[in-house]
Design an enzyme around this catalytic site. Structure first.
Site, PDB file in Angstrom:
ATOM      1  N   HIS A  35       0.919  -1.229  -0.107  1.00  0.00           N
ATOM      2  CA  HIS A  35      -0.046   0.022   0.035  1.00  0.00           C
ATOM      3  C   HIS A  35       0.802   1.251  -0.205  1.00  0.00           C
ATOM      4  CE1 HIS A  35      -3.550  -2.334   2.080  1.00  0.00           C
ATOM      5  NE2 HIS A  35      -3.254  -2.733   1.078  1.00  0.00           N
ATOM      6  N   TYR A  60       5.456   5.409  10.843  1.00  0.00           N
ATOM      7  CA  TYR A  60       4.410   4.457  10.576  1.00  0.00           C
ATOM      8  C   TYR A  60       5.546   3.281   9.547  1.00  0.00           C
ATOM      9  CZ  TYR A  60       0.478   1.594   9.370  1.00  0.00           C
ATOM     10  OH  TYR A  60      -0.446   0.577   9.508  1.00  0.00           O
ATOM     11  N   PRO A 115      -1.052  -2.514  19.699  1.00  0.00           N
ATOM     12  CA  PRO A 115      -1.029  -2.686  18.396  1.00  0.00           C
ATOM     13  C   PRO A 115      -1.182  -1.375  17.508  1.00  0.00           C
ATOM     14  CG  PRO A 115      -2.950  -3.824  19.310  1.00  0.00           C
ATOM     15  CD  PRO A 115      -2.287  -3.291  20.562  1.00  0.00           C
ATOM     16  N   LYS A 173       3.657  -2.185  15.294  1.00  0.00           N
ATOM     17  CA  LYS A 173       5.426  -1.892  15.443  1.00  0.00           C
ATOM     18  C   LYS A 173       5.903  -3.364  16.053  1.00  0.00           C
ATOM     19  CE  LYS A 173       6.464   1.979  13.999  1.00  0.00           C
ATOM     20  NZ  LYS A 173       5.707   1.624  12.685  1.00  0.00           N
ATOM     21  N   TYR A 195      -8.000   3.603   9.734  1.00  0.00           N
ATOM     22  CA  TYR A 195      -7.973   3.736  11.135  1.00  0.00           C
ATOM     23  C   TYR A 195      -8.885   4.798  11.678  1.00  0.00           C
ATOM     24  CZ  TYR A 195      -3.256   1.360  11.586  1.00  0.00           C
ATOM     25  OH  TYR A 195      -2.241   0.398  11.442  1.00  0.00           O
TER      26      TYR A 195
HETATM   27  P1  FAD Z   1       6.238 -13.930  19.916  1.00  0.00           P
HETATM   28  O1  FAD Z   1       5.655 -13.884  18.685  1.00  0.00           O
HETATM   29  O2  FAD Z   1       5.220 -14.108  21.072  1.00  0.00           O
HETATM   30  O3  FAD Z   1       6.930 -15.351  20.107  1.00  0.00           O
HETATM   31  C1  FAD Z   1       7.432 -15.953  21.209  1.00  0.00           C
HETATM   32  C2  FAD Z   1       7.512 -17.395  20.990  1.00  0.00           C
HETATM   33  O4  FAD Z   1       8.209 -17.976  22.150  1.00  0.00           O
HETATM   34  C3  FAD Z   1       6.329 -18.156  20.714  1.00  0.00           C
HETATM   35  O5  FAD Z   1       6.323 -18.916  19.815  1.00  0.00           O
HETATM   36  C4  FAD Z   1       5.984 -18.550  22.021  1.00  0.00           C
HETATM   37  O6  FAD Z   1       5.232 -20.144  21.865  1.00  0.00           O
HETATM   38  C5  FAD Z   1       7.532 -19.238  22.469  1.00  0.00           C
HETATM   39  N1  FAD Z   1       7.476 -19.349  23.902  1.00  0.00           N
HETATM   40  C6  FAD Z   1       7.097 -18.664  25.010  1.00  0.00           C
HETATM   41  N2  FAD Z   1       7.256 -19.602  26.212  1.00  0.00           N
HETATM   42  C7  FAD Z   1       8.440 -20.427  25.837  1.00  0.00           C
HETATM   43  C8  FAD Z   1       9.208 -21.134  26.633  1.00  0.00           C
HETATM   44  N3  FAD Z   1       8.888 -21.390  28.269  1.00  0.00           N
HETATM   45  N4  FAD Z   1      10.120 -21.950  26.328  1.00  0.00           N
HETATM   46  C9  FAD Z   1      10.142 -21.889  24.584  1.00  0.00           C
HETATM   47  N5  FAD Z   1       9.440 -21.130  23.875  1.00  0.00           N
HETATM   48  C10 FAD Z   1       8.505 -20.285  24.433  1.00  0.00           C
HETATM   49  N6  FAD Z   1       3.454  -6.286  15.132  1.00  0.00           N
HETATM   50  C11 FAD Z   1       3.603  -5.640  13.973  1.00  0.00           C
HETATM   51  O7  FAD Z   1       4.801  -5.468  13.722  1.00  0.00           O
HETATM   52  N7  FAD Z   1       2.501  -5.124  13.097  1.00  0.00           N
HETATM   53  C12 FAD Z   1       1.160  -5.378  13.193  1.00  0.00           C
HETATM   54  O8  FAD Z   1       0.400  -5.114  12.370  1.00  0.00           O
HETATM   55  C13 FAD Z   1       0.915  -6.075  14.773  1.00  0.00           C
HETATM   56  N8  FAD Z   1      -0.191  -6.526  14.732  1.00  0.00           N
HETATM   57  C14 FAD Z   1      -0.869  -7.092  15.830  1.00  0.00           C
HETATM   58  C15 FAD Z   1      -2.049  -7.237  16.129  1.00  0.00           C
HETATM   59  C16 FAD Z   1      -2.446  -7.886  17.036  1.00  0.00           C
HETATM   60  C17 FAD Z   1      -3.887  -8.304  17.523  1.00  0.00           C
HETATM   61  C18 FAD Z   1      -1.469  -8.418  18.146  1.00  0.00           C
HETATM   62  C19 FAD Z   1      -1.831  -9.309  19.523  1.00  0.00           C
HETATM   63  C20 FAD Z   1      -0.092  -8.048  17.999  1.00  0.00           C
HETATM   64  C21 FAD Z   1       0.336  -7.525  16.631  1.00  0.00           C
HETATM   65  N9  FAD Z   1       1.606  -7.194  16.467  1.00  0.00           N
HETATM   66  C22 FAD Z   1       2.105  -6.402  15.437  1.00  0.00           C
HETATM   67  C23 FAD Z   1       2.710  -7.667  17.320  1.00  0.00           C
HETATM   68  C24 FAD Z   1       3.500  -9.006  17.089  1.00  0.00           C
HETATM   69  O9  FAD Z   1       2.509  -9.855  16.942  1.00  0.00           O
HETATM   70  C25 FAD Z   1       4.479  -9.233  18.063  1.00  0.00           C
HETATM   71  O10 FAD Z   1       5.246  -8.107  18.473  1.00  0.00           O
HETATM   72  C26 FAD Z   1       5.468 -10.372  17.777  1.00  0.00           C
HETATM   73  O11 FAD Z   1       4.930 -11.435  17.585  1.00  0.00           O
HETATM   74  C27 FAD Z   1       6.532 -10.395  18.580  1.00  0.00           C
HETATM   75  O12 FAD Z   1       7.253 -11.348  18.185  1.00  0.00           O
HETATM   76  P2  FAD Z   1       8.321 -12.427  18.969  1.00  0.00           P
HETATM   77  O13 FAD Z   1       9.037 -13.284  18.336  1.00  0.00           O
HETATM   78  O14 FAD Z   1       9.025 -11.352  19.827  1.00  0.00           O
HETATM   79  O15 FAD Z   1       7.259 -13.009  20.144  1.00  0.00           O
HETATM   80  C1  DHB Z   2      -3.135  -5.183  11.469  1.00  0.00           C
HETATM   81  C2  DHB Z   2      -2.599  -4.910  12.881  1.00  0.00           C
HETATM   82  C3  DHB Z   2      -2.426  -3.704  13.474  1.00  0.00           C
HETATM   83  O1  DHB Z   2      -1.866  -3.932  14.694  1.00  0.00           O
HETATM   84  C4  DHB Z   2      -2.257  -2.693  12.804  1.00  0.00           C
HETATM   85  O2  DHB Z   2      -1.879  -1.713  13.330  1.00  0.00           O
HETATM   86  C5  DHB Z   2      -2.969  -2.687  11.160  1.00  0.00           C
HETATM   87  C6  DHB Z   2      -3.254  -4.007  10.847  1.00  0.00           C
HETATM   88  C7  DHB Z   2      -3.607  -6.234  10.898  1.00  0.00           C
HETATM   89  O3  DHB Z   2      -3.443  -7.463  11.650  1.00  0.00           O
HETATM   90  O4  DHB Z   2      -3.991  -6.428   9.660  1.00  0.00           O
END
Ligand code: FAD
Ligand code: DHB
Length: 394
Positions: free
Chosen positions: A72, A387, A295, A299, A203
């Site tokens: 986009h 952004y 969220p 980020k 948004y």
């Molecule tokens: P996680 O994805 O949480 O991965 C951690 C891993 O560690 C998991 O697989 C878990 O099972 C594992 N784990 C946990 N405990 C243990 C243990 N004891 N032993 C071994 N493994 C373990 N971010 C964006 O950049 N853009 C977006 O648009 C966006 N939208 C979002 C929308 C929603 C609704 C949500 C909830 C989040 C959103 N995020 C977004 C945030 C993003 O999903 C997280 O920041 C991202 O998943 C972080 O990655 P991570 O690898 O640090 O942690």
């Molecule tokens: C989505 C998630 C977000 O947190 C956001 O700011 C925009 C889009 C998504 O899941 O598509």
């Protein structure tokens, strides 16, 4: 078992780190509690910053993203029944917003890791960290509750285990400071089978609460609705969800929200959180294990990708030229950028959500903020550059 870098968690942070290390000839083993299927089916983020996309391409896992992702040039802010476009591409010198689901990124990374001989121990139980301040830190776990205990002896451990994992609490409490802000907001997210209602993300700030229109594919759309974080999904019938979405997304400019069968619903709460420092002895935290953003700024995953690029560089300098000083500055380098993303995510969240505590004065300020952002080029540039992602500082 012995490895150079033991990684806890196969989320975006852990998998990206493992692949970056592999490309530099550094060995790693990932220990993960969930199964591959569960990881590949969990619905979370959608928006990737330009820097994250560039990284995925550079490490050779961008093929499907380039075919199936949506690129986009802007997004819209909707308030007082009118949509206002932020032309991100033009305001940032040519950057794109990429919509490609987190679980698709994870599928691509898991497949790349396994194809190149990467070791991922799925469904590990009772994972714990030991001897972090020694030369030989260890990860201990078992596979199956009657399985044998296994130790992975590492040079370093990367704690990529998300907000609830065991890595951060393994840093003695006296050696870390945790900064936190909770919000009285939750997001009810749905996936629907329908064509997209809009070519770009919307948004929306509305008196009834925030709403967000996003997409996954030409046939599947992702929508979010602000709800009470303690609310129960059982209170949200499909009809109620559609009524709220229509009310919050109503415009005078002809926008039509297209409905379709809802096949997935969930509610997430939100917080801002930073752990400082992000390292202790031979343990380094990355991604959600070290920091959380609400969220609204999209980020979280992107911050995880930025952390592991810094960390991979630190490990590479250590193994190639025996330099430890970059690794020693890991936390300081990451936190400068993390705090800016915390600032932006909080700003977007407070500007767009309905807050019961808000006075009429606060509500007028929200609108003034939105009007300023959409009418001043300087303000739009600032919004757009945050952004799409601030530059990575190495
Ligand atoms: P996680 O994805 O949480 O991965 C951690 C891993 O560690 C998991 O697989 C878990 O099972 C594992 N784990 C946990 N405990 C243990 C243990 N004891 N032993 C071994 N493994 C373990 N971010 C964006 O950049 N853009 C977006 O648009 C966006 N939208 C979002 C929308 C929603 C609704 C949500 C909830 C989040 C959103 N995020 C977004 C945030 C993003 O999903 C997280 O920041 C991202 O998943 C972080 O990655 P991570 O690898 O640090 O942690
Ligand atoms: C989505 C998630 C977000 O947190 C956001 O700011 C925009 C889009 C998504 O899941 O598509």
């Amino acid at each position: 078992m012995r490895t150079q870098v033991g990684i806890i968690g196969a989320g975006p942070a852990g998998l990206l780190l493992s692949h970056l290390l592999y490309l530099q000839g550094i060995e790693s083993v990932i220990v993960e509690t969930r199964s591959r299927e569960e990881i590949e089916e969990t619905i979370r983020a959608g928006v990737l910053e330009q820097g994250t996309v560039d990284l995925l391409n550079a490490i050779g896992v961008g093929e499907r993203l380039n075919k199936e992702g949506h690129f986009h040039e802007g997004f819209e802010l909707l308030f007082q029944r009118k949509r206002h476009r932020i032309h991100v591409h033009e305001l940032t010198g040519g950057k794109y917003i990429t919509v490609y689901a987190q679980h698709e990124v994870l599928k691509d990374l898991i497949s790349a890791r396994l194809q190149t001989g990467g070791q991922i121990r799925f469904q590990a139980e009772q994972v714990s960290l030991h001897d972090l301040d020694s030369e030989r830190p260890k990860i201990r776990f078992r596979q199956g509750s009657d399985g044998e205990w296994q130790d992975i002896v590492c040079d370093f451990i990367a704690g990529c285990d998300g907000f609830h994992g065991p890595s951060r609490p393994s840093i003695p409490a006296a050696r870390r400071t945790e900064y936190q802000k909770l919000y009285p907001f939750g997001w009810l997210g749905i996936l629907i089978q329908a064509p997209s209602s809009a070519p770009e993300l919307i948004y929306a700030r509305h008196e009834r609460g925030f709403a967000l229109v996003s997409t996954r594919s030409p046939e599947i759309q992702r929508l979010y609705l602000q709800v009470d974080p303690r609310d129960d999904l059982a209170n949200w019938s499909d009809d109620r969800i559609w009524t709220e979405l229509h009310a919050r997304l109503e415009t005078d400019d002809g926008f039509q929200l297209i409905e379709g069968p809802i096949f997935q619903k969930n509610i997430v709460s939100m917080r801002s959180f930073v752990c400082d420092p992000m390292q202790y002895g031979r343990l380094f935290l990355a991604g959600d294990a070290a920091h959380i953003v609400p969220p609204t700024g999209a980020k979280g995953l992107n911050l995880a990708a930025a952390d592991v690029q810094v960390l991979a560089r630190g490990f590479s300098l250590y193994y190639r030229s025996n330099q430890r000083d970059y690794l020693d500055r890991y936390s300081e380098i990451c936190l400068r950028r993390v705090w800016k993303a915390e600032r932006f995510s909080r700003f977007m969240t407070t500007m767009l959500h309905r807050d019961e505590q808000h006075s009429p004065f606060d509500q007028r300020l929200q609108l003034a903020e939105l009007e300023y952002l959409t009418s001043s080029r300087a303000a739009s540039v600032s919004l757009a550059e945050n952004y799409v992602g601030l530059p990575l500082e190495f």
